[in-house]
Design a protein around this motif. Structure first.
Motif, PDB file in Angstrom:
ATOM      1  N   HIS A 172       0.862  -1.206   0.127  1.00 54.72           N
ATOM      2  CA  HIS A 172       0.059  -0.081   0.076  1.00 54.72           C
ATOM      3  C   HIS A 172       0.650   1.365   0.067  1.00 54.72           C
ATOM      4  O   HIS A 172       0.325   2.297  -0.192  1.00 54.72           O
ATOM      5  CB  HIS A 172      -0.900   0.183   1.219  1.00 54.72           C
ATOM      6  N   ASN A 173       2.244   1.220   0.175  1.00 59.11           N
ATOM      7  CA  ASN A 173       2.925   2.372   0.586  1.00 59.11           C
ATOM      8  C   ASN A 173       2.315   3.136   1.404  1.00 59.11           C
ATOM      9  O   ASN A 173       2.356   4.447   1.387  1.00 59.11           O
ATOM     10  CB  ASN A 173       3.092   3.169  -0.643  1.00 59.11           C
ATOM     11  N   ARG A 192       3.492  13.247   1.181  1.00 56.65           N
ATOM     12  CA  ARG A 192       2.568  12.763   2.353  1.00 56.65           C
ATOM     13  C   ARG A 192       2.574  11.303   2.769  1.00 56.65           C
ATOM     14  O   ARG A 192       1.924  10.942   3.727  1.00 56.65           O
ATOM     15  CB  ARG A 192       0.962  13.197   2.280  1.00 56.65           C
ATOM     16  N   GLY A 193       3.360  10.688   1.855  1.00 56.91           N
ATOM     17  CA  GLY A 193       3.217   9.235   2.138  1.00 56.91           C
ATOM     18  C   GLY A 193       4.598   8.658   2.254  1.00 56.91           C
ATOM     19  O   GLY A 193       5.469   9.267   2.550  1.00 56.91           O
ATOM     20  N   ILE A 194       4.906   7.405   2.034  1.00 53.54           N
ATOM     21  CA  ILE A 194       5.861   6.661   2.250  1.00 53.54           C
ATOM     22  C   ILE A 194       6.100   5.884   0.754  1.00 53.54           C
ATOM     23  O   ILE A 194       5.416   5.532   0.070  1.00 53.54           O
ATOM     24  CB  ILE A 194       6.158   5.733   3.382  1.00 53.54           C
ATOM     25  N   VAL A 195       7.715   5.588   0.633  1.00 54.35           N
ATOM     26  CA  VAL A 195       7.967   4.573  -0.513  1.00 54.35           C
ATOM     27  C   VAL A 195       9.010   3.590   0.052  1.00 54.35           C
ATOM     28  O   VAL A 195       9.622   3.931   1.081  1.00 54.35           O
ATOM     29  CB  VAL A 195       8.618   5.462  -1.410  1.00 54.35           C
ATOM     30  N   LEU A 196       9.121   2.600  -0.599  1.00 46.80           N
ATOM     31  CA  LEU A 196      10.138   1.635  -0.122  1.00 46.80           C
ATOM     32  C   LEU A 196      11.672   2.198  -0.531  1.00 46.80           C
ATOM     33  O   LEU A 196      11.858   2.604  -1.817  1.00 46.80           O
ATOM     34  CB  LEU A 196      10.008   0.239  -0.858  1.00 46.80           C
ATOM     35  N   THR A 197      12.638   1.989   0.140  1.00 49.62           N
ATOM     36  CA  THR A 197      14.033   2.083  -0.360  1.00 49.62           C
ATOM     37  C   THR A 197      14.378   0.869  -1.197  1.00 49.62           C
ATOM     38  O   THR A 197      13.726  -0.051  -1.351  1.00 49.62           O
ATOM     39  CB  THR A 197      14.709   2.024   0.820  1.00 49.62           C
ATOM     40  N   ASP A 198      15.586   1.157  -1.634  1.00 50.88           N
ATOM     41  CA  ASP A 198      16.052  -0.195  -2.453  1.00 50.88           C
ATOM     42  C   ASP A 198      16.158  -1.404  -1.518  1.00 50.88           C
ATOM     43  O   ASP A 198      15.838  -2.448  -1.987  1.00 50.88           O
ATOM     44  CB  ASP A 198      17.541   0.220  -3.136  1.00 50.88           C
ATOM     45  N   ALA A 199      16.535  -0.952  -0.484  1.00 52.41           N
ATOM     46  CA  ALA A 199      16.815  -2.253   0.547  1.00 52.41           C
ATOM     47  C   ALA A 199      15.350  -2.835   0.797  1.00 52.41           C
ATOM     48  O   ALA A 199      15.067  -3.851   1.231  1.00 52.41           O
ATOM     49  CB  ALA A 199      17.462  -1.866   1.840  1.00 52.41           C
ATOM     50  N   GLY A 200      14.511  -1.773   1.036  1.00 55.09           N
ATOM     51  CA  GLY A 200      13.270  -2.287   1.401  1.00 55.09           C
ATOM     52  C   GLY A 200      12.451  -3.068   0.367  1.00 55.09           C
ATOM     53  O   GLY A 200      11.575  -3.996   0.426  1.00 55.09           O
ATOM     54  N   ARG A 201      12.630  -2.972  -1.156  1.00 52.25           N
ATOM     55  CA  ARG A 201      12.055  -3.584  -2.108  1.00 52.25           C
ATOM     56  C   ARG A 201      12.691  -5.227  -2.170  1.00 52.25           C
ATOM     57  O   ARG A 201      12.008  -5.993  -2.470  1.00 52.25           O
ATOM     58  CB  ARG A 201      12.363  -3.055  -3.480  1.00 52.25           C
TER      59      ARG A 201
END
Length: 303
Positions: free
Chosen positions: A19-20, A57-66
């Motif tokens: 959902h980010n 206002r939201g969030i995204v995955l970092t490279d490590a997160g993906r």
């Protein structure tokens, strides 16, 4: 020393990744936002890496997160697969992924016969584009896929194969020259779409195209004379026999494109049962799958 990350925390992190959003993940999982945020923070602390970052206002995955999300999908899929593997084959769960054409014209009758033979097996069926199906299989989120050939370097195994051909069809008496006609295309991610584009490249033509997305829409548009399309013969045999469509002679066609029953290297017992069913107990009026000899040639990526 790094502590362990529980399956519950992994599930929470994957919901956040899908959902980010911490809030939407919490709603999906019926937990508080504070609990969802704490689960992600715990994992980040254990890994010593940032998995999410603020974006507007939201969030995204970092490279490590993906990267970590991919591992979580595989780990959780393997855990569910392990649970299924120790149950009796005829009382477990079978998750089948199938492309739309095979789902409608190849799978349903043998699936109904399989359910009658093994009523205690819990069946799940998902219909998606080919690329998504094989990605789910690699992550152990599906037990068996019936589609075209799996991609190379996927580590997947072709267990059985059923003959099929791709032919070009259009409405009888309403088909212009295939070199200039409008070509009807499936949506992105479809193996048939990719094959059509490759065929047009081989023919060295750039005709008008119309993307309709679903298999049913493409078939209906061809019957109404909106254009011509490349499609599996399984899907059009009855329409050709009824005179609603005709097969058009196009250089390079028909194309042999068999259906493949594909698993991981360690298929679940119910998946093995179903593959045997496809080969040995085809429903009346349907063509059975043929066994594929076990060898490295049948592992995607070994070519």
């Amino acid at each position: 020393m790094m502590g362990t990350v529980s399956a519950v925390r992994m599930e929470t992190y994957l919901a956040v990744a899908r959902h980010n959003s911490i809030r939407r993940a919490a709603v999906e999982l019926h937990i508080t936002e504070a609990a969802a945020s704490a689960a992600v923070a715990y994992i980040e602390k254990q890994l010593g890496a940032k998995l999410i970052a603020k974006s507007g206002r939201g969030i995204v995955l970092t490279d490590a997160g993906r990267v970590y999300a991919d591992y979580c999908r595989s780990i959780l899929g393997l855990m569910r697969e392990a649970q299924a593997a120790v149950r009796r084959a005829d009382t477990g769960r079978l998750r089948i992924g199938v492309v739309a054409t095979a789902g409608e014209y190849v799978l349903l009758r043998p699936l109904a016969a399989f359910r009658d033979r093994y009523p205690d097996i819990e069946l799940g069926l998902s219909i998606h584009p080919r690329d998504l199906l094989f990605l789910e299989l690699q992550h152990h989120e599906t037990d068996l896929v019936i589609a075209g050939r799996p991609p190379r370097a996927a580590g997947l195994v072709v267990r059985a194969r059923r003959p099929s051909r791709l032919v070009v069809v259009g409405s009888p008496g309403r088909c212009p020259d295939p070199l200039t006609a409008t070509w009807l295309l499936r949506g992105h991610g479809s193996g048939t779409r990719a094959t059509t584009v490759a065929l047009l490249d081989r023919l060295q033509i750039r005709p008008p195209t119309l993307t309709l997305g679903t298999h049913g829409a493409v078939l209906a548009a061809a019957r109404e004379g909106l254009g011509i399309t490349l499609i599996h013969n399984d899907a059009v045999e009855s329409h050709v026999a009824a005179g609603d469509l005709e097969i058009l002679p196009v250089e390079g066609t028909p194309l042999d494109r068999p259906w493949h029953a594909v698993t991981t290297r360690t298929p679940t017992p119910p998946a093995r049962l179903f593959i045997d069913h496809l080969m040995q107990h085809a429903a009346p009026g349907t063509r059975p799958f043929d066994p594929v000899a076990a060898s490295t040639n049948n592992v995607a990526g070994s070519h």
